[in-house]
Design a protein around this motif. Structure first.
Motif, PDB file in Angstrom:
ATOM      1  N   PHE A  71       0.824  -1.188   0.000  1.00  0.00           N
ATOM      2  CA  PHE A  71       0.000   0.000   0.000  1.00  0.00           C
ATOM      3  C   PHE A  71       0.864   1.245   0.000  1.00  0.00           C
ATOM      4  O   PHE A  71       1.899   1.286   0.650  1.00  0.00           O
ATOM      5  N   ARG A  72       0.444   2.236  -0.732  1.00  0.00           N
ATOM      6  CA  ARG A  72       1.123   3.530  -0.704  1.00  0.00           C
ATOM      7  C   ARG A  72       0.518   4.343   0.434  1.00  0.00           C
ATOM      8  O   ARG A  72      -0.676   4.372   0.615  1.00  0.00           O
ATOM      9  N   VAL A  73       1.358   4.996   1.158  1.00  0.00           N
ATOM     10  CA  VAL A  73       0.869   5.818   2.261  1.00  0.00           C
ATOM     11  C   VAL A  73       1.180   7.261   2.026  1.00  0.00           C
ATOM     12  O   VAL A  73       2.098   7.651   1.421  1.00  0.00           O
TER      13      VAL A  73
END
Length: 73
Positions: A71-73
């Motif tokens: 996941f990109r945060v």
């Protein structure tokens, strides 16, 4: 269980190029189409390409070809 089935020459000729590209025998190509067709009939609201992609994903998972999603945060 193997069963002998008579197929039209037209179907066999149609399957030939797809079998070559998919690295399948002609009977395996026709079997692939039958599975895809059954899944399409069982799920009439889903596009055939989506069903094919789901079948491919399942085969990849069964072959252990999984990667973690990051996941990109």
């Amino acid at each position: 269980m193997g069963v002998v089935v008579k197929l039209s020459d037209e179907l066999i000729l149609l399957a030939q190029p797809y079998a070559t590209v998919g690295h399948r025998s002609i009977p395996k190509q026709i079997e692939h189409w039958a599975r895809l067709g059954k899944a399409a009939e069982d799920n009439p609201d889903l596009p055939a390409a989506f069903i094919r992609d789901v079948m491919l994903s399942e085969a990849e998972a069964n072959a252990g070809q999984l990667t973690d999603y990051k996941f990109r945060v």
